[in-house]
Design a protein around this motif. Structure first.
Motif, mmCIF file in Angstrom:
data_model
loop_
_atom_site.group_PDB
_atom_site.id
_atom_site.type_symbol
_atom_site.label_atom_id
_atom_site.label_comp_id
_atom_site.label_asym_id
_atom_site.label_seq_id
_atom_site.Cartn_x
_atom_site.Cartn_y
_atom_site.Cartn_z
ATOM 1 N N ARG A 21 -20.855 55.202 45.427
ATOM 2 C CA ARG A 21 -21.062 53.816 45.823
ATOM 3 C C ARG A 21 -20.950 52.881 44.628
ATOM 4 O O ARG A 21 -20.973 53.315 43.486
ATOM 5 N N VAL A 22 -20.842 51.609 44.922
ATOM 6 C CA VAL A 22 -20.761 50.581 43.895
ATOM 7 C C VAL A 22 -22.183 50.315 43.408
ATOM 8 O O VAL A 22 -23.084 50.064 44.212
ATOM 9 N N ALA A 23 -22.371 50.370 42.104
ATOM 10 C CA ALA A 23 -23.705 50.170 41.525
ATOM 11 C C ALA A 23 -23.989 48.687 41.303
ATOM 12 O O ALA A 23 -23.076 47.890 41.098
ATOM 13 N N GLY A 24 -25.262 48.347 41.351
ATOM 14 C CA GLY A 24 -25.707 47.016 40.984
ATOM 15 C C GLY A 24 -25.525 45.925 42.010
ATOM 16 O O GLY A 24 -25.512 44.754 41.654
ATOM 17 N N VAL A 25 -25.398 46.275 43.287
ATOM 18 C CA VAL A 25 -25.241 45.238 44.312
ATOM 19 C C VAL A 25 -26.402 45.224 45.303
ATOM 20 O O VAL A 25 -26.298 44.619 46.355
ATOM 21 N N GLY A 26 -27.497 45.871 44.990
ATOM 22 C CA GLY A 26 -28.647 45.860 45.889
ATOM 23 C C GLY A 26 -28.560 46.937 46.946
ATOM 24 O O GLY A 26 -28.918 48.071 46.727
ATOM 25 N N ARG A 27 -28.046 46.583 48.098
ATOM 26 C CA ARG A 27 -27.893 47.564 49.184
ATOM 27 C C ARG A 27 -26.659 48.429 48.936
ATOM 28 O O ARG A 27 -25.737 48.011 48.258
ATOM 29 N N PRO A 28 -26.649 49.627 49.514
ATOM 30 C CA PRO A 28 -25.483 50.495 49.309
ATOM 31 C C PRO A 28 -24.192 49.850 49.823
ATOM 32 O O PRO A 28 -24.134 49.363 50.943
ATOM 33 N N ARG A 29 -23.181 49.846 48.967
ATOM 34 C CA ARG A 29 -21.858 49.343 49.310
ATOM 35 C C ARG A 29 -20.831 50.302 48.718
ATOM 36 O O ARG A 29 -21.063 50.922 47.688
ATOM 37 N N TRP A 30 -19.681 50.395 49.380
ATOM 38 C CA TRP A 30 -18.629 51.310 48.960
ATOM 39 C C TRP A 30 -17.311 50.572 48.832
ATOM 40 O O TRP A 30 -16.979 49.722 49.652
ATOM 41 N N ASN A 31 -16.532 50.951 47.818
ATOM 42 C CA ASN A 31 -15.203 50.403 47.624
ATOM 43 C C ASN A 31 -14.271 51.140 48.592
ATOM 44 O O ASN A 31 -14.197 52.368 48.561
ATOM 45 N N PRO A 32 -13.548 50.420 49.446
ATOM 46 C CA PRO A 32 -12.688 51.065 50.447
ATOM 47 C C PRO A 32 -11.664 52.025 49.846
ATOM 48 O O PRO A 32 -11.419 53.104 50.385
ATOM 49 N N GLU A 33 -11.063 51.642 48.721
ATOM 50 C CA GLU A 33 -10.052 52.514 48.103
ATOM 51 C C GLU A 33 -10.680 53.814 47.605
ATOM 52 O O GLU A 33 -10.102 54.891 47.760
ATOM 53 N N THR A 34 -11.871 53.741 47.033
ATOM 54 C CA THR A 34 -12.580 54.943 46.580
ATOM 55 C C THR A 34 -12.911 55.841 47.764
ATOM 56 O O THR A 34 -12.767 57.060 47.691
ATOM 57 N N VAL A 35 -13.339 55.244 48.863
ATOM 58 C CA VAL A 35 -13.666 56.017 50.073
ATOM 59 C C VAL A 35 -12.419 56.719 50.601
ATOM 60 O O VAL A 35 -12.460 57.908 50.929
ATOM 61 N N ARG A 36 -11.319 56.008 50.662
ATOM 62 C CA ARG A 36 -10.075 56.616 51.164
ATOM 63 C C ARG A 36 -9.636 57.782 50.279
ATOM 64 O O ARG A 36 -9.218 58.825 50.777
ATOM 65 N N ARG A 37 -9.732 57.598 48.956
ATOM 66 C CA ARG A 37 -9.372 58.675 48.032
ATOM 67 C C ARG A 37 -10.302 59.874 48.206
ATOM 68 O O ARG A 37 -9.866 61.009 48.253
ATOM 69 N N TRP A 38 -11.608 59.618 48.322
ATOM 70 C CA TRP A 38 -12.608 60.670 48.499
ATOM 71 C C TRP A 38 -12.354 61.431 49.797
ATOM 72 O O TRP A 38 -12.412 62.653 49.835
ATOM 73 N N ALA A 39 -12.054 60.708 50.866
ATOM 74 C CA ALA A 39 -11.833 61.335 52.173
ATOM 75 C C ALA A 39 -10.547 62.153 52.204
ATOM 76 O O ALA A 39 -10.444 63.099 52.989
ATOM 77 N N SER A 40 -9.590 61.816 51.347
ATOM 78 C CA SER A 40 -8.324 62.548 51.353
ATOM 79 C C SER A 40 -8.340 63.766 50.431
ATOM 80 O O SER A 40 -7.369 64.517 50.406
ATOM 81 N N MET A 41 -9.434 63.960 49.690
ATOM 82 C CA MET A 41 -9.528 65.123 48.804
ATOM 83 C C MET A 41 -9.560 66.398 49.640
ATOM 84 O O MET A 41 -10.167 66.433 50.705
ATOM 85 N N PRO A 42 -8.915 67.457 49.158
ATOM 86 C CA PRO A 42 -8.988 68.729 49.884
ATOM 87 C C PRO A 42 -10.434 69.232 49.928
ATOM 88 O O PRO A 42 -11.220 68.975 49.017
ATOM 89 N N ALA A 43 -10.773 69.931 50.961
ATOM 90 C CA ALA A 43 -12.147 70.384 51.192
ATOM 91 C C ALA A 43 -12.758 71.162 50.027
ATOM 92 O O ALA A 43 -13.919 70.955 49.713
ATOM 93 N N PRO A 44 -12.053 72.069 49.332
ATOM 94 C CA PRO A 44 -12.702 72.812 48.246
ATOM 95 C C PRO A 44 -13.199 71.926 47.107
ATOM 96 O O PRO A 44 -14.130 72.293 46.410
ATOM 97 N N ASP A 45 -12.616 70.760 46.898
ATOM 98 C CA ASP A 45 -13.044 69.877 45.818
ATOM 99 C C ASP A 45 -14.236 69.009 46.206
ATOM 100 O O ASP A 45 -14.850 68.401 45.358
ATOM 101 N N ARG A 46 -14.535 68.938 47.489
ATOM 102 C CA ARG A 46 -15.660 68.144 47.949
ATOM 103 C C ARG A 46 -16.919 68.997 47.952
ATOM 104 O O ARG A 46 -16.844 70.213 48.060
ATOM 105 N N PRO A 47 -18.071 68.378 47.831
ATOM 106 C CA PRO A 47 -19.313 69.157 47.881
ATOM 107 C C PRO A 47 -19.427 69.902 49.202
ATOM 108 O O PRO A 47 -19.097 69.377 50.257
ATOM 109 N N ARG A 48 -19.889 71.143 49.137
ATOM 110 C CA ARG A 48 -20.041 71.960 50.342
ATOM 111 C C ARG A 48 -21.342 71.603 51.037
ATOM 112 O O ARG A 48 -22.316 71.261 50.405
#
Length: 73
Positions: free
Chosen positions: A36-63
């Motif tokens: 998440r993006v730090a320093g903005v109070g409530r949890p917020r996420w950068n859309p591009e970071t989320v898309r990159r994270w979601a497209s990672m192959p399963a073995p690289d993501r936390p189990r």
């Protein structure tokens, strides 16, 4: 959804989770969500970071879940 920082609702919609699940994971298990993006109070996420994270192959993501034994025949 806009391309500004995403709220828990927008992240839930993108990942197909319930908003309450995103809020719980953000507070109890943040490692199971995209960074998440730090320093903005409530949890917020950068859309591009989320898309990159979601497209990672399963073995690289936390189990998740408990380890399963493979059946031996």
């Amino acid at each position: 959804m806009s391309d500004t920082l995403w709220t828990a609702r927008e992240l839930a919609e993108y990942l197909r989770y319930q908003e309450s699940t995103i809020r719980r994971l953000a507070s109890q298990h943040p490692d199971r969500l995209p960074p998440r993006v730090a320093g903005v109070g409530r949890p917020r996420w950068n859309p591009e970071t989320v898309r990159r994270w979601a497209s990672m192959p399963a073995p690289d993501r936390p189990r998740r879940g408990r380890p399963r034994l493979t059946p031996t025949f």
